[in-house]
Design a protein around this motif. Structure first.
Motif, PDB file in Angstrom:
ATOM      1  N   ARG A 220       0.841  -1.185   0.000  1.00 15.73           N
ATOM      2  CA  ARG A 220       0.000   0.000   0.000  1.00 15.73           C
ATOM      3  C   ARG A 220       0.882   1.244   0.000  1.00 15.73           C
ATOM      4  O   ARG A 220       2.117   1.153   0.057  1.00 15.73           O
ATOM      5  CB  ARG A 220      -0.890   0.005   1.237  1.00 15.73           C
ATOM      6  N   ASP A 221       0.251   2.403  -0.032  1.00 13.36           N
ATOM      7  CA  ASP A 221       0.973   3.668   0.013  1.00 13.36           C
ATOM      8  C   ASP A 221       1.816   3.774   1.282  1.00 13.36           C
ATOM      9  O   ASP A 221       1.331   3.492   2.375  1.00 13.36           O
ATOM     10  CB  ASP A 221      -0.049   4.822  -0.040  1.00 13.36           C
ATOM     11  N   ARG A 222       3.097   4.117   1.136  1.00 14.47           N
ATOM     12  CA  ARG A 222       4.052   4.269   2.236  1.00 14.47           C
ATOM     13  C   ARG A 222       4.282   2.966   3.023  1.00 14.47           C
ATOM     14  O   ARG A 222       4.511   2.979   4.225  1.00 14.47           O
ATOM     15  CB  ARG A 222       3.642   5.402   3.187  1.00 14.47           C
ATOM     16  N   GLY A 223       4.218   1.853   2.318  1.00 10.75           N
ATOM     17  CA  GLY A 223       4.528   0.571   2.940  1.00 10.75           C
ATOM     18  C   GLY A 223       6.034   0.350   3.029  1.00 10.75           C
ATOM     19  O   GLY A 223       6.839   1.204   2.629  1.00 10.75           O
ATOM     20  N   LYS A 224       6.421  -0.821   3.533  1.00 11.57           N
ATOM     21  CA  LYS A 224       7.841  -1.108   3.768  1.00 11.57           C
ATOM     22  C   LYS A 224       8.236  -2.445   3.138  1.00 11.57           C
ATOM     23  O   LYS A 224       7.480  -3.404   3.180  1.00 11.57           O
ATOM     24  CB  LYS A 224       8.154  -1.179   5.267  1.00 11.57           C
ATOM     25  N   VAL A 225       9.450  -2.479   2.592  1.00 11.75           N
ATOM     26  CA  VAL A 225      10.079  -3.728   2.170  1.00 11.75           C
ATOM     27  C   VAL A 225      11.213  -4.013   3.144  1.00 11.75           C
ATOM     28  O   VAL A 225      12.066  -3.153   3.373  1.00 11.75           O
ATOM     29  CB  VAL A 225      10.650  -3.633   0.741  1.00 11.75           C
ATOM     30  N   VAL A 226      11.222  -5.209   3.732  1.00 15.91           N
ATOM     31  CA  VAL A 226      12.286  -5.591   4.655  1.00 15.91           C
ATOM     32  C   VAL A 226      13.097  -6.718   4.008  1.00 15.91           C
ATOM     33  O   VAL A 226      12.573  -7.801   3.764  1.00 15.91           O
ATOM     34  CB  VAL A 226      11.734  -6.064   6.015  1.00 15.91           C
ATOM     35  N   ALA A 227      14.358  -6.439   3.707  1.00 12.08           N
ATOM     36  CA  ALA A 227      15.229  -7.428   3.075  1.00 12.08           C
ATOM     37  C   ALA A 227      15.920  -8.250   4.156  1.00 12.08           C
ATOM     38  O   ALA A 227      16.838  -7.773   4.821  1.00 12.08           O
ATOM     39  CB  ALA A 227      16.255  -6.740   2.186  1.00 12.08           C
ATOM     40  N   VAL A 228      15.454  -9.478   4.346  1.00 11.57           N
ATOM     41  CA  VAL A 228      16.097 -10.404   5.270  1.00 11.57           C
ATOM     42  C   VAL A 228      17.154 -11.214   4.533  1.00 11.57           C
ATOM     43  O   VAL A 228      18.210 -11.533   5.073  1.00 11.57           O
ATOM     44  CB  VAL A 228      15.052 -11.343   5.916  1.00 11.57           C
ATOM     45  N   ALA A 229      16.869 -11.547   3.284  1.00 12.32           N
ATOM     46  CA  ALA A 229      17.808 -12.280   2.438  1.00 12.32           C
ATOM     47  C   ALA A 229      18.413 -11.333   1.400  1.00 12.32           C
ATOM     48  O   ALA A 229      17.984 -10.188   1.239  1.00 12.32           O
ATOM     49  CB  ALA A 229      17.099 -13.446   1.751  1.00 12.32           C
ATOM     50  N   ASP A 230      19.407 -11.831   0.697  1.00  9.82           N
ATOM     51  CA  ASP A 230      20.086 -11.051  -0.336  1.00  9.82           C
ATOM     52  C   ASP A 230      19.143 -10.817  -1.509  1.00  9.82           C
ATOM     53  O   ASP A 230      18.622 -11.765  -2.096  1.00  9.82           O
ATOM     54  CB  ASP A 230      21.332 -11.813  -0.807  1.00  9.82           C
ATOM     55  N   ALA A 231      18.890  -9.558  -1.841  1.00  9.88           N
ATOM     56  CA  ALA A 231      17.938  -9.238  -2.898  1.00  9.88           C
ATOM     57  C   ALA A 231      18.535  -8.227  -3.869  1.00  9.88           C
ATOM     58  O   ALA A 231      19.376  -7.407  -3.507  1.00  9.88           O
ATOM     59  CB  ALA A 231      16.641  -8.693  -2.289  1.00  9.88           C
TER      60      ALA A 231
END
Length: 230
Positions: free
Chosen positions: A81-92
């Motif tokens: 959604r608007d202003r959501g977050k992506v959290v990279a736990v693994a190598d991306a």
């Protein structure tokens, strides 16, 4: 946060544990993986997907599986959604579609292992803790909280164990992980319950010598495989 929606891409052992912790917090949890075998370990109440998650729906997307193509990061952008977050736990691969991230003003966070204190010798080696008023969740506090959840049976992990080997058969366990000839999720190495002979490791000061450089390391685990052969 309480009541939000989270999507987990990559239903390995880490993805399952994180999603189960968030389920305790009453987060709406969705899991996604290309491997149906991993999806079957999802707890009751966790929705699972092989593809096509809903768009503009989630508050946070956790990337818990390596992604070199950039496909998952772009999928996350469409799903948030608007202003959501992506959290990279693994190598991306963060070669994402800029317009999607720009117009939604999405936030990208990188998870650094166990939390604040990790890789800090003042904290990990010398034991100098961070004041709780400034750093609420340190490496140690994160671990203590996770152990507490397991102890209170709020975080159930035993059904995630698919293989168990005595320590003498450890090479077989590592072969399963590296060769991937059979399906697995959590692998446990068990040690004998008898008293183990005490062993000591002495840390010596480096020798000052000229000429050829010598290298030594302790431990033959996964990190040792990344060392150069020369």
């Amino acid at each position: 946060s309480f009541g939000e929606g989270g999507l987990f891409y990559g239903r390995g052992i880490i993805g399952h544990i994180i999603s189960r912790i968030l389920k305790v917090w009453d987060v709406e949890v969705w899991g996604m993986d290309k491997d149906e075998y991993r999806l079957k370990f999802a707890e009751e109440g966790i929705r699972t997907l092989l593809k096509d998650p809903p768009q503009n729906y989630f508050d946070v997307v956790f990337v818990c599986a390596p992604d070199k193509s950039g496909e998952v990061v772009n999928l996350a952008g469409r799903s948030l959604r608007d202003r959501g977050k992506v959290v990279a736990v693994a190598d991306a691969n963060f070669s994402f579609d800029w317009k999607t991230y720009y117009y939604k003003e999405l936030e990208i966070l990188v998870s650094r292992s166990y939390g604040p204190g990790r890789y800090d010798p003042e904290y990990e080696v010398k034991g100098r803790d961070y004041p709780i008023g400034y750093v609420r969740w340190t490496e140690r506090r994160n671990l203590s909280y996770a152990v507490k959840l397991v102890e209170e049976e709020k975080l159930k992990i035993y059904d995630l164990i698919t293989h168990e080997f005595p320590i003498d058969l450890a090479p077989k366990a590592y072969d399963i992980i590296t060769e991937r000839k059979e399906k697995f999720l959590g692998i446990v190495l068990s040690y004998p319950q008898t008293k183990v002979e005490e062993r000591r490791v002495y840390i010596l000061k480096p020798l000052k010598k000229s000429g050829e450089i010598g290298v030594a390391f302790i431990g033959a685990g996964n990190y040792a495989k990344k060392l150069p052969n020369s």
